[in-house]
Enzyme design. Structure first.
Site, PDB file in Angstrom:
ATOM      1  N   ALA A 250       0.970  -0.992  -0.149  1.00  0.00           N
ATOM      2  CA  ALA A 250       0.197  -0.070  -0.133  1.00  0.00           C
ATOM      3  C   ALA A 250       1.096   1.320   0.073  1.00  0.00           C
ATOM      4  O   ALA A 250       1.969   1.194   0.530  1.00  0.00           O
ATOM      5  CB  ALA A 250      -1.020  -0.054   1.317  1.00  0.00           C
ATOM      6  N   GLY A 252       0.039   1.471  -3.104  1.00  0.00           N
ATOM      7  CA  GLY A 252      -0.304   0.397  -4.395  1.00  0.00           C
ATOM      8  C   GLY A 252       0.320   0.979  -5.719  1.00  0.00           C
ATOM      9  O   GLY A 252      -0.027   0.387  -6.824  1.00  0.00           O
ATOM     10  N   CYS A 364      12.831   3.702   0.036  1.00  0.00           N
ATOM     11  CA  CYS A 364      13.079   4.933  -0.459  1.00  0.00           C
ATOM     12  C   CYS A 364      14.005   5.811   0.859  1.00  0.00           C
ATOM     13  O   CYS A 364      13.516   6.744   1.521  1.00  0.00           O
ATOM     14  CB  CYS A 364      11.774   5.798  -0.499  1.00  0.00           C
ATOM     15  SG  CYS A 364      10.643   5.637   1.048  1.00  0.00           S
TER      16      CYS A 364
HETATM   17  C1  LIG Z   1       7.119   1.562   1.436  1.00  0.00           C
HETATM   18  S1  LIG Z   1       5.702   1.431   1.830  1.00  0.00           S
HETATM   19  C2  LIG Z   1       5.099   0.567   0.209  1.00  0.00           C
HETATM   20  C3  LIG Z   1       4.751   1.682  -0.733  1.00  0.00           C
HETATM   21  C4  LIG Z   1       4.084   0.610  -2.061  1.00  0.00           C
HETATM   22  N1  LIG Z   1       4.973  -0.310  -2.156  1.00  0.00           N
HETATM   23  C5  LIG Z   1       3.654   1.855  -3.082  1.00  0.00           C
HETATM   24  O1  LIG Z   1       4.532   1.586  -4.005  1.00  0.00           O
HETATM   25  O2  LIG Z   1       2.667   2.196  -2.880  1.00  0.00           O
HETATM   26  C6  LIG Z   1       5.728   0.142   2.959  1.00  0.00           C
HETATM   27  C7  LIG Z   1       4.500  -0.716   3.201  1.00  0.00           C
HETATM   28  O3  LIG Z   1       4.641  -1.870   3.862  1.00  0.00           O
HETATM   29  C8  LIG Z   1       3.838  -2.233   4.955  1.00  0.00           C
HETATM   30  N2  LIG Z   1       4.325  -3.027   5.972  1.00  0.00           N
HETATM   31  C9  LIG Z   1       5.110  -2.991   6.943  1.00  0.00           C
HETATM   32  N3  LIG Z   1       5.466  -4.053   7.394  1.00  0.00           N
HETATM   33  C10 LIG Z   1       4.898  -4.976   6.687  1.00  0.00           C
HETATM   34  C11 LIG Z   1       4.645  -6.354   7.005  1.00  0.00           C
HETATM   35  N4  LIG Z   1       5.333  -7.066   7.994  1.00  0.00           N
HETATM   36  N5  LIG Z   1       4.096  -7.129   6.242  1.00  0.00           N
HETATM   37  C12 LIG Z   1       3.255  -6.504   5.176  1.00  0.00           C
HETATM   38  N6  LIG Z   1       3.438  -5.232   5.184  1.00  0.00           N
HETATM   39  C13 LIG Z   1       4.221  -4.283   5.739  1.00  0.00           C
HETATM   40  C14 LIG Z   1       3.653  -0.572   5.333  1.00  0.00           C
HETATM   41  O4  LIG Z   1       2.254  -0.624   6.079  1.00  0.00           O
HETATM   42  C15 LIG Z   1       3.484   0.094   4.158  1.00  0.00           C
HETATM   43  O5  LIG Z   1       2.324   0.459   3.393  1.00  0.00           O
END
Ligand SMILES: C[S@@+](CC[C@H](N)C(=O)[O-])C[C@H]1O[C@@H](n2cnc3c(N)ncnc32)[C@H](O)[C@@H]1O
Length: 433
Positions: A250, A252, A364
């Site tokens: 997310a 996304g 990032c």
């Molecule tokens: C850097 S953001 C991702 C951004 C996304 N890939 C995008 O391009 O829009 C990292 C995401 O990893 C989720 N996250 C953190 N720990 C996690 C876990 N153990 N399992 C699944 N998701 C996780 C966070 O809630 C966050 O939404």
């Protein structure tokens, strides 16, 4: 002149406080936002709902703009404040925060001094009102100005200077001073999209754009907002068909890229509220993906993946232009904690890629612990994985470089066309069985 009236009294006979000038509520909210970031270490965006509760949209926007700009210019605002007080005010004293808010409006956001101070003095009622008024007056009457090139917080400048050199620190300062452009990723190169420059066939860059929801193609869902740097990890997985897992998905941006590239995508996200945004984005863009709300450290896929994207949670120091709060929250302990989480996620995910399949790891972050060192550690433990460098034609030409085999985007990258977020991206290929 009419007769002098006694001050109005409240029913319990205390003098009534004069009503706050219009606009004070937004400044009060800005003060709550700065407190949330600087004292409690909360992300600015996460603090917004509580800090701005009850405010109308424009006032909410103003509070956010004041707090964000104060964070961008904080070291220089503090230097001015310290130059005008006999004793330095404590770091999170109300008087310092009030002065930061009044000064940043006048010196950076174009608010006339009388309006800036009138709406800030009520924030220190019953406290250091005189001091705030005096310091603000002395500075503005004395022609105080902010330097053209903003200063980074000393801890960040020292860390980035040691890791990347002073030219990168200067480039980061220049990036703080200029509003970043808006990048859009198009679902396909022919999609309806606003006019703009283009660094890749499915990319548009807009400078000083209209509100996003007014742009051509928003209603049709033909594109989404995504910094060009953030679009690179999914580009490195190429096109489907095949099974792709977007592990930390997310809101996304990368899930949508993978779906638009023809992959059969599973998108995993731990936070339900963020997964809701992912659903909204998929529904606006009419792109298919299976969304799973789960912890990647517990969950596992039913079958091996052809492509896996780990856009891992990180200190996010690479997105300091739009989120200046990261400059004050990403302390070494947070960076170490994030690097440890990334290692656990990466080690686990590596087992889910089929032999011959690809894994892209991205953060990032501008911290080597969340990039180069992470991948070196991983490769030292996994003989079945090797770096697979990007080749010409896979990425926007200006971004292909790096003999090391991964992509490191630093402040200064693409500076001639408006810059980009800081990122680390490594593509790894698992050996065929
Ligand atoms: C850097 S953001 C991702 C951004 C996304 N890939 C995008 O391009 O829009 C990292 C995401 O990893 C989720 N996250 C953190 N720990 C996690 C876990 N153990 N399992 C699944 N998701 C996780 C966070 O809630 C966050 O939404």
């Amino acid at each position: 002149m009419g007769p002098m009236l006694p001050p109005a009294k409240t029913p319990n006979n205390r003098p009534r406080r004069p009503a706050d000038p219009p606009g004070t509520a937004a400044r009060r909210a800005a003060m709550r936002l700065l407190d949330a970031v600087l004292r409690r270490g909360d992300p600015l965006e996460a603090a917004l709902p509580a800090a701005t509760r009850g405010l109308e949209g424009p006032d909410r926007g103003l509070a956010h703009a004041i707090a964000a700009e104060a964070l961008r210019r904080l070291p220089d605002l503090d230097a001015l404040i310290d130059s005008a007080t006999r004793q330095p005010l404590p770091a999170n004293a109300k008087a310092r925060t009030a002065l930061r808010i009044a000064l940043v409006q006048t010196l950076s956001l174009g608010t006339p001094p009388h309006a800036a101070i009138a709406t800030v003095l009520p924030l220190v009622d019953g406290g250091p009102r005189k001091l705030v008024h005096g310091v603000f007056g002395a500075l503005t009457r004395g022609g105080a100005a902010l330097p053209e090139l903003p200063s980074l917080p000393a801890e960040v400048a020292a860390r980035w200077g040691a890791n990347w050199g002073n030219a990168v620190v200067d480039a980061a300062a220049a990036a703080i001073a200029a509003p970043p452009p808006l990048d859009l990723t198009l679902a396909d190169p022919d999609a309806l999209a606003p006019e703009g420059t283009s660094l890749a066939p499915d990319h548009r860059r807009l400078v000083d754009p209209a509100p996003v929801t007014n742009l051509a193609g928003y209603a049709e869902g033909t594109w989404w907002v995504q910094d060009i740097a953030a679009s690179l990890p999914a580009r490195l997985l190429g096109r489907g068909p095949g099974k792709a897992l977007d592990l930390c998905a997310a809101p996304g941006g990368k899930t949508m890229q993978l779906a638009a590239a023809g992959w059969d995508v599973t998108a995993l996200e731990i936070a339900p509220s963020r997964a809701a945004r992912l659903h909204e984005n998929l529904s606006r863009t009419h792109l298919p993906a299976k969304v799973v709300i789960a912890d990647a450290l517990d969950w596992e896929p039913a079958e091996p993946m052809d492509a896996l994207l780990l856009d891992a949670p990180c200190s996010a120091t690479g997105i300091f232009r739009r989120h200046p709060d990261v400059l004050y929250r990403a302390h070494p302990a947070i960076i170490a904690e994030m690097a440890a989480l990334q290692a656990r996620l990466l080690d686990r995910a590596a087992g889910w890629v089929r032999p011959g399949g690809r894994l892209v790891f991205a953060t990032c972050s501008l911290e080597p612990e969340e990039g180069e060192a992470q991948i070196e550690r991983f490769l030292a433990t996994r003989a079945d994985y090797a770096l697979e460098p990007a080749t010409a034609g896979e990425l926007p030409a200006k971004l292909i470089r790096d003999a090391a085999g991964f992509l490191r985007l630093l402040p200064g990258t693409l500076a001639d066309v408006g810059g980009c977020d800081g990122f680390f991206i490594a593509r790894l290929k698992r050996a065929s069985a």
